[in-house]
Design an enzyme around this catalytic site. Structure first.
Site, mmCIF file in Angstrom:
data_model
loop_
_atom_site.group_PDB
_atom_site.id
_atom_site.type_symbol
_atom_site.label_atom_id
_atom_site.label_comp_id
_atom_site.label_asym_id
_atom_site.label_seq_id
_atom_site.Cartn_x
_atom_site.Cartn_y
_atom_site.Cartn_z
ATOM 1 N N ARG A 256 99.393 -43.398 -103.692
ATOM 2 C CA ARG A 256 99.375 -44.625 -104.495
ATOM 3 C C ARG A 256 97.926 -45.080 -104.631
ATOM 4 N NH1 ARG A 256 101.530 -49.489 -101.540
ATOM 5 N NH2 ARG A 256 99.350 -50.098 -101.570
ATOM 6 N N HIS A 260 100.147 -52.042 -104.233
ATOM 7 C CA HIS A 260 101.593 -51.916 -104.450
ATOM 8 C C HIS A 260 101.981 -52.520 -105.795
ATOM 9 C CE1 HIS A 260 105.897 -52.357 -104.005
ATOM 10 N NE2 HIS A 260 105.791 -53.660 -104.053
ATOM 11 N N TYR A 269 94.955 -53.490 -95.606
ATOM 12 C CA TYR A 269 95.602 -52.588 -94.653
ATOM 13 C C TYR A 269 95.225 -51.121 -94.834
ATOM 14 C CZ TYR A 269 98.697 -52.480 -98.743
ATOM 15 O OH TYR A 269 99.181 -52.396 -100.017
#
Lengths: 362, 327
Positions: A256, A260, A269
């Site tokens: 990815r 998100h 993170y």
């Protein structure tokens, strides 16, 4: 002691990171021209992605789920599906939806908070985006059950993220697909991150593909940045499903490359070095290098197509922004096949409030 | 020709009739095929219609509901059985999050004409998790219809209507009265309407509103009150969502008094919605506060104490007397 079961998961890959062919091309009719078409759609997907994020950042679009890094997976699915197959997507299948006929402005309309983005007749029997995680896997099995009952030669294709494979719905879907040998293909876009949770703590199994074994169905891995490998694996799985030879689980390994969604900040993170390394493997550049090396695509075509997709996406964005909101009564009009008496009063009241001078007039 | 049959036989009769009339009707659920369902509601249907029309599923309620959504979106009339309502919770994401929304969120491009059948309610000394009445959880959901029969004839007609309905329907079968009585039911394929209550008994002094197994208790109360000269109108709500408020309001306007009887816990239940709606629109017609006879706001007791929990005809009579005493 007797061995009663043995399973192996194979990874299919044809292109290395630089787009060099590692093995002879698979035997797929008209593969070169399909790969060119595939590449063009991947570039379009990327242009759409940047435009959608730009619109969101300027307050002209709602929260948007980028598909950056999933272009090869989605476009290959789009290419291998037949019009009569049914797509049961999650919320990161924009490219496939466009390839199946959804106009770009209508796709933006969906992410712009308007149900009509899921209503376009070009979507046929395809499901709308599925937001509740993994539930789509069961809907795909329901679609496949209907197909099997009717004895039709088509299949259901559903996509899920790596996080979604942790949910019971996914396991229940694999289980019934295996028990009933349903014409369904499950594609896992394993992009390594479920919002902030990395693949390694999502599941203890070495591969997600091996979850297929527990359900008695085929499971395999494919390089999700490799359009040729994806074509090979998907073409086979979809054809098997259509022919009544059973379901497949395909774990496509990707990354990815975006947050998100636009509401997320992955720098909280995720290590930047990991992201940089992932960009070295990304699917669009890889396929372009291959097409260049084979003489199937050149700089001039690249320049023209980039200009073309930017124009298409800009025109679609303009068209989307010009679409007025639905009248307020539309929130009542599709709830039931016929408006129940009990809702008539609320509908009238909502309409009155939306009138000039009303408390909800914009 | 009509034979006297039980409610569960009427369910079976309606399923068979719907399957004969429309080959798009497909049943799915646990143990519904060869076994004919744990209550025998689907008995003989697999033998008659084959294993493509009656699907014995793996044991997974979420899967049953999710499958029904996919099948219904493909134009099949999926009629799914959840073995007991106590096990319906895994289906909720699919029923609430998808079935009830699919038509709306695609602006009519797709729809979800499924029926989810489940036996519900107490009174048969069943194991834990087999006796709850959680219809309010579903009656709250826009886009979903919730239907509960209270007699063999209404089970037959309402189930035919539910299967025929283009909207998703939760069809709850009060298992306490599955075999409690028999009634002649003509297998004529005629559905009953899903948009009206049924006035089972006309009266002038008070309106008793109920559904499901509590209809029997309510009718018994009305009989005994008639002996005392109290004339009760008894309404079977039947479709709990969307509510037919007009019929109930007209009755309350006539009688000026109302008692609502249900088995589910009192707070936040469908009875509360009916009481609130009647008060909103008919306060000045009311001569006394609307009373509710309902289950306690407790966990459904295991069966040794379930009779303490279940409202009965004596409770209804008490509530009627108190209401009449008020004014």
């Amino acid at each position: 002691m007797d061995t009663v079961f043995k399973g192996e998961i194979h990874l299919t890959r044809y292109l290395d990171q630089q787009g060099k062919l590692l093995a002879p091309l698979p035997d797929i009719p008209e593969l070169p021209s399909r790969l060119v078409s595939c590449y063009r759609n991947m570039v379009l997907a990327r242009a759409l992605d940047s435009k959608a994020i730009a619109l969101q950042r300027t307050g002209q679009l709602g929260t948007f789920a980028s598909m950056l890094g999933a272009e090869a997976i989605d476009v290959s699915i789009g290419q291998c599906m037949k019009p009569e197959d049914v797509l049961i997507p999650y919320y990161r299948n924009h490219a496939c939806q466009l390839m199946r006929g959804l106009p770009i402005d209508q796709l933006l309309l969906y992410w712009g908070g308007d149900e009509r983005g899921s209503a376009h007749p070009a979507m046929g029997q395809d499901f709308p985006n599925c937001v509740p995680i993994a539930t789509q896997a069961l809907h795909a099995c329901g679609v496949a059950t209907a197909i099997k009952i009717r004895g039709e030669k088509r299949c259901a294709v559903t996509v899920i993220g790596d996080g979604g494979t942790s949910k019971g719905d996914f396991m229940e879907a694999l289980n019934v697909a295996g028990a009933w040998q349903l014409p369904v293909v499950f594609v896992v876009n394993n992009n390594q991150w479920a919002i902030s949770v990395p693949r390694v703590i999502q599941c203890g199994a070495q591969t997600l593909a091996q979850k297929a074994f527990g359900a008695g169905i085929r499971g395999e891995q494919v390089d999700g940045n490799d359009a040729i490998a994806l074509h090979q694996v998907l073409e086979l799985a979809l054809e098997r499903a259509r022919e009544g030879k059973g379901p497949s689980l395909i774990e496509a390994i990707s990354y990815r490359l975006a947050d998100h969604t636009t509401a997320d900040d992955a720098t909280r993170y995720r290590d930047n070095e990991e992201l940089k390394a992932a960009w070295e493997r990304e699917p669009v550049k890889r396929l372009r290098s291959y097409l260049h090396s084979e003489g199937l695509w050149d700089e001039e075509q690249e320049k023209c197509w980039q200009e073309e997709v930017n124009r298409m996406v800009q025109e679609a964005a303009d068209a989307y922004l010009a679409i007025p909101p639905q009248p307020v009564e539309s929130i009542f009009d599709h709830l039931y096949a016929e408006l129940p008496e009990r809702l008539r009063e609320q509908r009238e009241w909502a309409t009155v409030k939306a009138m000039p001078g009303g408390s909800h007039h914009e | 020709m009509s034979n006297a049959i039980t409610m569960v036989e009427a369910v079976n009769l309606a399923l068979g009739r719907a399957m004969s009339q429309d080959e798009k009707v497909v049943l799915l659920g646990e143990d519904i095929g060869t076994n004919g369902g744990v209550f025998r509601a689907t008995v003989d249907l697999k033998a008659k219609f084959g294993n493509k029309r009656v699907l014995d599923t793996p044991l997974a309620e979420t899967m049953i509901a999710g499958l029904a959504v996919g099948m219904a979106a493909q134009g099949l009339k999926a009629v799914a059985e959840i073995q007991f309502m106590g096990f319906i919770f895994p289906t909720m994401e699919h029923i609430v999050g998808h079935a009830a929304r699919l038509r709306n969120r695609t602006r009519g491009r797709l729809s979800c004409p499924l029926v989810l059948r489940a036996p519900y309610g107490g009174g048969i000394h069943a194991p834990e998790h087999h006796s709850e009445s959680t219809e309010a959880l579903f009656a709250h959901i826009p886009g979903l219809r919730v239907v509960i029969p209270s007699s063999p004839a209404r089970a037959y007609g309402l189930l035919l209507a539910a299967i025929d309905c283009p909207d998703p329907v939760l069809f709850l079968e009060p298992k306490r009265i599955y075999r409690a009585s028999k009634q002649p039911v003509e297998d004529n394929g005629v559905p009953l309407p899903l948009d009206t209550c049924f006035t089972l008994r006309e009266g002038d002094d008070i309106t008793l509103i109920s559904w499901g197994a509590m209809i029997s208790e309510t009718l018994q109360a009305a009989d005994r009150l008639a002996d005392e000269g109290v004339s009760c109108e008894v309404i079977d709500v039947a479709t709990l969502n969307p509510l037919d408020l007009d019929t109930m309001l007209a009755s309350v306007t006539k009688t000026g008094r109302c008692v609502i009887v249900h088995e589910a816990p009192k707070s936040g239940a469908v009875g509360a919605e009916i009481a609130a709606s009647l008060s909103e629109r008919g306060l000045l017609e009311l001569r006394a506060p609307i009373a509710r006879v309902a289950g306690y706001d407790t966990v459904m007791p295991y069966y040794r104490l379930e009779n303490h929990y279940m409202p009965n005809s004596a409770d209804v009579i008490d509530a009627v007397r108190q209401t009449l005493e008020f004014a």
